[in-house]
Design a protein around this motif. Structure first.
Motif, short mmCIF file in Angstrom:
data_model
loop_
_atom_site.label_atom_id
_atom_site.label_comp_id
_atom_site.label_asym_id
_atom_site.label_seq_id
_atom_site.Cartn_x
_atom_site.Cartn_y
_atom_site.Cartn_z
N ASP A 197 0.85 -1.19 0.00
CA ASP A 197 0.00 0.00 0.00
C ASP A 197 0.89 1.24 0.00
N ILE A 198 1.20 1.73 -1.17
CA ILE A 198 2.04 2.93 -1.28
C ILE A 198 1.55 3.73 -2.47
N LYS A 199 1.45 5.04 -2.31
CA LYS A 199 0.97 5.84 -3.43
C LYS A 199 1.68 7.19 -3.45
N ALA A 200 1.60 7.86 -4.56
CA ALA A 200 2.26 9.15 -4.71
C ALA A 200 1.74 10.11 -3.64
N GLY A 201 2.65 10.86 -3.03
CA GLY A 201 2.26 11.80 -2.00
C GLY A 201 2.51 11.28 -0.60
N ASP A 202 2.80 9.98 -0.46
CA ASP A 202 3.10 9.43 0.86
C ASP A 202 4.39 10.03 1.40
N LEU A 203 4.36 10.35 2.70
CA LEU A 203 5.56 10.87 3.34
C LEU A 203 6.38 9.71 3.88
N LEU A 204 7.66 9.71 3.57
CA LEU A 204 8.56 8.69 4.10
C LEU A 204 9.32 9.28 5.27
N VAL A 205 9.33 8.60 6.41
CA VAL A 205 10.10 9.07 7.55
C VAL A 205 11.14 8.01 7.89
N SER A 206 12.21 8.44 8.58
CA SER A 206 13.23 7.47 8.95
C SER A 206 12.64 6.50 9.96
N SER A 207 12.97 5.22 9.79
CA SER A 207 12.38 4.21 10.67
C SER A 207 13.30 3.90 11.84
N GLY A 208 14.55 4.35 11.77
CA GLY A 208 15.47 4.10 12.86
C GLY A 208 15.96 2.67 12.93
N LEU A 209 15.62 1.87 11.90
CA LEU A 209 15.97 0.45 11.98
C LEU A 209 17.46 0.19 11.79
N GLY A 210 18.13 1.03 11.05
CA GLY A 210 19.56 0.81 10.86
C GLY A 210 20.36 1.19 12.09
N GLN A 211 19.69 1.70 13.10
CA GLN A 211 20.32 2.16 14.34
C GLN A 211 21.35 3.25 14.07
N ARG A 212 21.18 3.95 12.97
CA ARG A 212 22.09 5.02 12.61
C ARG A 212 21.35 6.35 12.69
N PHE A 213 20.15 6.37 12.09
CA PHE A 213 19.35 7.59 12.08
C PHE A 213 18.28 7.54 13.17
#
Lengths: 260, 161
Positions: A197-213
């Motif tokens: 479920d992804i469409k144009a206009g969706d905001l992507l935020v950092s998920s923090g999963l890489g433990q870097r960001f």
């Protein structure tokens, strides 16, 4: 012979971390060149700020004051929300999200190699900057520090073709990886399954999963989603939220605690 | 036609140093984003000029050192530029007698090919070390170098006197 030496250096620099300290030592060589190259624009800026009229300054002041007032108003709500969030997290007995503190740095140089999306900033190890530290601007995540000397640091931008960042869609929490494309205005999301479920206009935020960001900083906005019926994955293109090509000031984030 | 320098007494080391520093400063000169590809390879132009003018005093060691400084300035893998400039200096050394006799436009055409080789090597190293941004635009700086060649040659000829 020099050719062989060059090849050996490439291998050494790329494959091992032996050259790390050498690179830091060498990076001091770069400082005077950046200073010289920025000279004219620095002088122009100095002259410009010297001759700014009183009216402009007053108008600026007025505008900034009202902006600060509005932001303070918003912040009040934010404080109570943060407190509520902490309380709820305590109820769930998960780790608390701490406030991040930031350090403002100014851009010194943009990588002269167009194949690379890197910038140099005027804060270094003396100010507590460390390798791997996330950098943001007022609009979103910019990248991370890859090289530090005492006075300057080099930041790789999220749009560099060698950079990837774990993200999630703000709307529904679907996770993905945002890869840099090498162009300053595009990110690619590889391996997104066609049923996502992804469409144009969706905001992507950092998920923090890489433990870097740190978690929750805006990374980009989905620009287009294309589905080729013959392929299992979608072709998703996003535009970075941060003004990668315009920001003159960079905020370096010190996470209070790992927030993942 | 470029006058050759064959004895160390008349070698203008000061001009060489100034031109090298100028090339490095111009290489990191702030440019707007759309103009990033339009920046000529100043270091490569400098290397071509000096190797053709003084092949027995300036050669691959000079090119390698200049290239390594470029690598540090650009923050790329060490030797990405150094390797290209070294090869460039070698080719220029082989061709220096021919290049000296060329007219300015023939020289500019050769500069395009020579800087193109240098760019190709840099692009190759970029790809080898994990870069995945593929474009033929890396030839644009070679074209720009050829375009500025008459000006660069003229000013360096004047400075040498």
């Amino acid at each position: 012979m020099l050719g062989i030496l060059s090849l050996a250096l490439i291998a050494a620099d790329y494959k091992t971390h032996l050259t790390g300290t050498t690179r830091v030592a060498l990076s001091y060589v770069a400082i005077p060149f950046y200073w010289l190259a920025n000279g004219p624009s620095n002088i122009l800026q100095g002259v410009d700020s010297y001759f700014t009229s009183r009216e402009t300054l007053m108008a600026d002041n007025e505008r900034l004051h009202s902006e600060a007032r509005i932001l303070h108003g918003k912040l009040q709500k934010f404080i109570s929300l943060t407190a509520e969030n902490v309380r709820l997290r305590e109820l769930l007995s998960s780790s608390t999200v701490l406030q991040d503190s930031v350090l403002i740095a100014e851009l010194v140089n943009v990588s002269a190699d167009p194949l690379k999306q890197q910038i140099v900033i005027n804060k270094g190890a003396d100010d507590g900057v460390y390798v791997g530290q996330p950098a943001i601007d007022a609009y979103g995540l910019m990248g991370q520090v890859v090289e530090v000397n005492a006075q300057q640091a080099r930041v790789i931008l999220i749009s560099d073709s060698r950079h990837s960042i774990p993200v999630q869609i703000n709307r529904n929490g679907v996770r993905a990886i945002a890869e840099g494309s090498g162009r300053i205005d595009t990110l690619m999301l590889p391996n997104v399954v066609a049923t996502t479920d992804i469409k144009a206009g969706d905001l992507l935020v950092s998920s923090g999963l890489g433990q870097r960001f740190p978690v929750g900083y805006p990374v980009g906005v989905v620009e287009s989603v294309m589905q080729d019926p013959g392929k299992p994955f979608l072709k998703v293109v996003a535009r970075p939220s941060a003004q990668l090509d315009r920001s003159r000031f960079v905020l370096l984030v010190f996470s209070g605690e790992r927030t993942y | 036609m470029i006058r050759g320098i064959d004895s160390p007494e008349i070698m203008p080391w000061g001009v060489v140093a100034v031109s090298a520093v100028a090339a490095l400063v111009l290489a990191v000169w702030p440019l707007p984003d759309w103009a990033q590809w339009l920046r000529p390879e100043f270091a490569a132009v400098i290397v071509i000029y000096w190797v053709v003018a003084a092949p027995f005093h300036i050669g691959m060691v000079f090119a390698w050192c200049l290239g390594l400084t470029m690598d540090v300035l650009e923050g790329v893998v060490l030797s990405q530029n150094a390797l290209g400039l070294t090869v460039l200096a070698y080719v220029c050394f082989l061709l220096h007698q021919r290049l000296r006799m060329f007219g300015v436009f023939e020289q500019a055409a050769s500069v395009f090919v020579l800087v193109g080789i240098h760019q190709l090597i840099g692009y190759w190293v970029h790809g080898l070390t994990g870069g995945s941004y593929h474009t033929l635009a890396f030839l644009i700086p070679a074209l720009m170098s050829a375009i500025i060649w008459p000006l660069a040659r003229l000013s360096l000829d004047r400075l040498r006197l």
